[in-house]
Design a protein around this motif. Structure first.
Motif: not given
Length: 94
Positions: A69-80
């Motif tokens: 969630m933190d990565k998603f909201f930061a616009g970072e790469e998330t697991d596919k």
């Protein structure tokens, strides 16, 4: 309508109606995440839970989702997730 500068989409969008979690984390999401970004996360989170067969009673699974969630909201790469296509939120549309 309450607006926020959305951390995920980097523009002013309609804000959440209430904090999604108690405490400081909920307040941060309430103040910095748009209603659309939250809806997009909920769809993505559901796909992660289903595809990876996560047990939400497992603290490790919950920690993993918080990290994603933190990565998603930061616009970072998330697991596919198989078949997931991120929504387009460019330009003036919103």
């Amino acid at each position: 309508m309450r607006t926020v500068f959305c951390r995920r989409y980097q523009k002013e969008l309609e804000g959440l109606e209430r904090p999604p979690y108690p405490g400081a984390r909920g307040e941060d999401l309430f103040n910095n995440i748009s209603k659309q970004a939250w809806a997009d996360w909920m769809k993505y989170q559901t796909m992660l839970i289903n595809e990876r067969q996560l047990n939400m009673m497992d603290l490790t699974a919950r920690a993993y989702l918080n990290e994603q969630m933190d990565k998603f909201f930061a616009g970072e790469e998330t697991d596919k997730v198989e078949g997931y296509v991120p929504p387009e939120h460019g330009g003036d549309a919103g």
